[in-house]
Design a protein around this motif. Structure first.
Motif, PDB file in Angstrom:
ATOM      1  N   ARG A  71      46.560  38.813  33.697  1.00 10.87           N
ATOM      2  CA  ARG A  71      46.981  39.852  34.968  1.00 10.87           C
ATOM      3  C   ARG A  71      46.463  41.186  34.713  1.00 10.87           C
ATOM      4  O   ARG A  71      45.948  41.463  33.367  1.00 10.87           O
ATOM      5  N   GLY A  72      45.386  41.254  35.661  1.00 13.10           N
ATOM      6  CA  GLY A  72      44.091  42.207  35.865  1.00 13.10           C
ATOM      7  C   GLY A  72      42.629  41.638  35.047  1.00 13.10           C
ATOM      8  O   GLY A  72      41.698  42.880  35.369  1.00 13.10           O
ATOM      9  N   ALA A  73      42.798  40.383  34.680  1.00 15.61           N
ATOM     10  CA  ALA A  73      42.156  40.333  33.899  1.00 15.61           C
ATOM     11  C   ALA A  73      40.390  40.127  34.737  1.00 15.61           C
ATOM     12  O   ALA A  73      40.846  39.130  36.431  1.00 15.61           O
ATOM     13  N   ALA A  74      39.033  40.815  35.163  1.00 17.89           N
ATOM     14  CA  ALA A  74      38.326  40.599  36.097  1.00 17.89           C
ATOM     15  C   ALA A  74      37.367  39.355  36.224  1.00 17.89           C
ATOM     16  O   ALA A  74      36.796  38.369  36.782  1.00 17.89           O
ATOM     17  N   THR A  75      37.721  38.853  35.069  1.00 19.26           N
ATOM     18  CA  THR A  75      37.258  37.781  34.427  1.00 19.26           C
ATOM     19  C   THR A  75      38.422  36.635  33.729  1.00 19.26           C
ATOM     20  O   THR A  75      38.389  37.527  32.736  1.00 19.26           O
ATOM     21  N   VAL A  76      38.070  35.783  34.069  1.00 14.39           N
ATOM     22  CA  VAL A  76      38.631  34.548  33.056  1.00 14.39           C
ATOM     23  C   VAL A  76      37.298  33.831  32.744  1.00 14.39           C
ATOM     24  O   VAL A  76      37.495  32.339  33.667  1.00 14.39           O
ATOM     25  N   VAL A  77      37.495  33.162  31.160  1.00  9.41           N
ATOM     26  CA  VAL A  77      36.233  32.505  30.645  1.00  9.41           C
ATOM     27  C   VAL A  77      37.657  31.063  30.477  1.00  9.41           C
ATOM     28  O   VAL A  77      38.494  30.926  29.878  1.00  9.41           O
ATOM     29  N   ASP A 129      44.377  36.903  38.865  1.00 13.10           N
ATOM     30  CA  ASP A 129      44.090  37.769  39.616  1.00 13.10           C
ATOM     31  C   ASP A 129      43.248  37.631  40.860  1.00 13.10           C
ATOM     32  O   ASP A 129      42.457  36.546  40.787  1.00 13.10           O
ATOM     33  N   PRO A 130      43.575  37.144  42.877  1.00  6.53           N
ATOM     34  CA  PRO A 130      42.908  37.146  43.888  1.00  6.53           C
ATOM     35  C   PRO A 130      41.340  37.696  43.424  1.00  6.53           C
ATOM     36  O   PRO A 130      41.435  39.085  42.857  1.00  6.53           O
ATOM     37  N   HIS A 153      38.673  29.317  44.722  1.00  2.80           N
ATOM     38  CA  HIS A 153      38.824  30.795  43.601  1.00  2.80           C
ATOM     39  C   HIS A 153      37.076  30.803  43.745  1.00  2.80           C
ATOM     40  O   HIS A 153      35.948  30.197  43.381  1.00  2.80           O
ATOM     41  N   ARG A 154      37.392  31.345  43.580  1.00  4.90           N
ATOM     42  CA  ARG A 154      35.543  32.498  43.074  1.00  4.90           C
ATOM     43  C   ARG A 154      35.050  31.419  41.440  1.00  4.90           C
ATOM     44  O   ARG A 154      35.639  31.761  40.558  1.00  4.90           O
ATOM     45  N   ALA A 155      34.292  30.586  41.210  1.00  7.19           N
ATOM     46  CA  ALA A 155      34.251  29.883  39.658  1.00  7.19           C
ATOM     47  C   ALA A 155      32.989  29.439  40.392  1.00  7.19           C
ATOM     48  O   ALA A 155      32.020  29.112  40.390  1.00  7.19           O
ATOM     49  N   ALA A 156      32.362  29.327  38.698  1.00  2.00           N
ATOM     50  CA  ALA A 156      30.686  29.062  38.938  1.00  2.00           C
ATOM     51  C   ALA A 156      30.863  28.238  36.806  1.00  2.00           C
ATOM     52  O   ALA A 156      31.303  28.793  36.176  1.00  2.00           O
ATOM     53  N   GLY A 157      30.014  26.960  36.958  1.00  2.00           N
ATOM     54  CA  GLY A 157      30.178  26.478  35.526  1.00  2.00           C
ATOM     55  C   GLY A 157      29.138  26.691  35.271  1.00  2.00           C
ATOM     56  O   GLY A 157      27.907  27.034  35.462  1.00  2.00           O
ATOM     57  N   LEU A 158      29.500  26.425  33.864  1.00  2.00           N
ATOM     58  CA  LEU A 158      28.104  27.692  32.426  1.00  2.00           C
ATOM     59  C   LEU A 158      27.810  25.732  31.908  1.00  2.00           C
ATOM     60  O   LEU A 158      29.086  25.776  30.781  1.00  2.00           O
TER      61      LEU A 158
END
Length: 413
Positions: A71-77, A129-130, A153-158
Motif C-alpha cells: 500500500r502506497g509503494a511507488a516501487t515494488v522490488v 498500487d496502480p 503492469h509497469r515493469a522492468a527486469g534487472l
C-alpha cells in the motif's frame, strides 16, 4: 518514496539495503515483505542497523501482510524464490536424469522455476498500487518480466551481468564506470557484450585482446571461442556452448543450491548478532554482485526522469526484427519516467540471432504454460528449448518436472 521489497527475508536483502542506504536518498520508507516471519525478523533487524550505520534517514520495517507492504509503494522490488533452496536444488538435479543441464534459470530447471514463480508474482503485482513500478530481480527474469508486462503492469527486469562487466571493464581502462557504455544485447541470461564505448570509441577489442585468458577462465569458456565471436558472452552461455561438459561436471559435485544453503545458514547466524552493522564478507559468496547499485540506478532514473543508461529487460518492439514486438529482450537502454527504451544498435549476427530466436520462442511458450497449465503446454515449451529439443527428452523431462513440482502447481491438484 516508499519501496516495498518482496522476498525481504532473503539473506541477500542486506546487500540491497546497503545500496539504498548509500545511494538512494529518495528512499524515505522501506518495507520488507516475506511469509517467513522468524527469518524476516532477523534480516529486518540487521537491515535496520545497516541503514543506521550509513546515516540513512529512511525508515525500515517488516511484515508478512502483503497489502500492508504494498500500500502506497511507488516501487515494488521483487526478489522472491517460490519453494526456497529445496526447490532450487531440485531444479539443478532432475534434468540430469535426461542428460540435460541442471540450472535454476535456464533449461528444464529454469522452466520449473518459471512455472512456480509467475502465478505468485502476478498475484503480488495485482495487489500493488496502480502506477507503481515493478522492478523484477526474480529469475528467470525475462519470463517473469514478460508475464508482468502482458498482465498490464509497469515493469522492468534487472540482471547484474551488464553492470558487473561494466565495472570490470572500467577498472581495466582506468575510467569511471559511468563513462563506459556497453552494447549489451540478447535475452536475460543469454547476452553478449558487443562493444564498450568511452567517449564514442569502442574499447572492447582492446579489453578482449589484453584480457582474453582471464575472461575465458572467468567464463569457463575456451579463449578461442571468445576470440572468434569478438564479443563477450554472459557466463550463462556456457550452458549452451559447453552443455555436455557442464552436465558431466554437474554429475560429480554438489549443486549450487546446496552450497548457497550452507552460506545462508552462516549468514543468518551472523545477522542475528546485534553488534553487526556492516555487510559481512561472506555475503559476497551469496552471489548477485552489484545488484544493489543496478537497482538504485534504475529506480532513480524511473523516479527522476534523468535519462540514465541501464541494462534492462523490456519489450522488443522491433529492436530485433526477427522477434515479435511482445517478446522481452535485454539491452542497454535510456531510462526515464516513462520507462526504458533500448539504444540503437547494429543487427545481431546470425550465430547470435539464431540462438536468441530459439530461446525467445521457448520463453513465449513458458509464459503460456505458467499462466494456463497443462501437460501439453509444458511438453511443447521443453521441446522448443534449444537445450532439450528432442521428443524423448522433452517427454521424460515433462514427467520429471511435474513430479518434482506437484506441491507448487495448483493446476495439478
Amino acid at each position: 518514496m516508499k519501496i516495498a521489497v518482496v522476498g525481504g527475508g532473503s539473506t541477500y536483502t542486506p546487500e540491497l539495503i546497503d545500496g539504498f542506504a548509500r545511494l538512494a536518498p529518495f528512499a524515505s520508507e522501506i518495507v520488507l515483505l516475506d511469509p517467513h516471519a522468524e527469518r524476516l525478523a532477523v534480516v529486518g533487524a540487521f537491515a535496520r542497523r545497516l541503514l543506521a550505520h550509513h546515516g540513512s534517514g529512511a525508515t525500515l520495517r517488516w511484515t508478512s501482510d502483503v497489502d500492508d507492504a504494498l500500500r502506497g509503494a511507488a516501487t515494488v522490488v521483487i526478489q522472491l524464490r517460490v519453494g526456497g533452496q529445496r526447490a532450487r536444488i531440485s531444479d539443478e538435479t532432475f534434468p540430469l536424469a535426461c542428460d540435460c543441464v541442471g540450472q535454476e534459470t535456464t533449461g528444464a530447471g529454469g522452466f520449473a522455476k518459471a512455472l512456480r514463480t509467475v502465478p505468485v508474482v502476478l498475484d503480488i503485482a495485482r495487489r500493488a498500487d496502480p502506477g507503481a513500478w515493478i522492478v523484477n530481480f526474480t529469475n528467470p527474469v525475462g519470463i517473469v518480466t514478460r508475464a508482468l508486462l502482458d498482465d498490464g503492469h509497469r515493469a522492468a527486469g534487472l540482471c547484474n551481468m551488464a553492470i558487473s562487466f561494466q565495472r570490470r571493464g572500467a577498472a581495466a581502462l582506468g575510467v569511471e564506470p559511468s563513462a563506459l557504455i556497453l552494447d549489451h544485447v540478447g535475452l536475460n541470461h543469454l547476452t553478449w557484450e558487443r562493444a564498450a564505448y568511452v567517449d564514442g570509441v569502442d574499447h572492447l577489442p582492446e579489453l578482449i585482446d589484453k584480457g582474453l585468458d582471464d575472461m575465458a577462465s572467468g567464463l569457463q569458456l575456451p579463449a578461442e571461442l571468445i576470440a572468434s565471436l569478438r564479443c563477450v558472452p554472459s557466463s550463462y552461455l556456457r550452458y549452451f556452448y559447453r552443455h555436455d561438459q557442464v552436465v558431466a561436471e554437474q554429475r560429480g559435485r554438489s549443486t549450487r543450491g546446496e552450497r548457497v544453503s550452507q552460506v545462508e545458514e552462516q549468514l543468518l547466524r551472523m545477522y542475528a548478532d546485534p553488534s553487526l552493522d556492516q555487510k559481512p564478507a561472506l555475503l559476497g559468496e551469496r552471489g548477485g554482485a552489484f545488484y544493489s547499485e543496478a537497482a538504485v540506478g534504475l529506480i532513480a532514473s524511473l523516479r527522476h526522469d534523468d535519462g540514465g543508461i541501464h541494462a534492462v529487460n523490456v519489450r522488443n518492439r522491433g529492436y530485433f526484427p526477427f522477434l515479435s514486438d511482445d517478446a522481452v529482450i535485454e539491452a542497454t537502454c535510456r531510462v526515464g519516467a516513462a520507462g526504458a527504451v533500448p539504444l540503437p544498435a547494429p543487427a545481431l549476427r546470425p550465430e547470435l540471432a539464431g540462438l536468441v530466436a530459439g530461446v525467445s520462442a521457448y520463453e513465449e511458450l513458458a509464459v503460456d504454460a505458467a499462466l494456463h497449465g497443462g501437460r501439453d503446454r509444458v511438453y511443447r515449451a521443453l521441446l522448443a528449448h534449444p537445450l532439450v529439443g528432442q521428443h524423448d527428452k522433452a517427454d521424460r523431462l515433462t514427467n520429471e518436472l511435474l513430479s518434482a513440482n506437484r506441491d507448487h502447481l495448483a493446476w495439478l491438484s
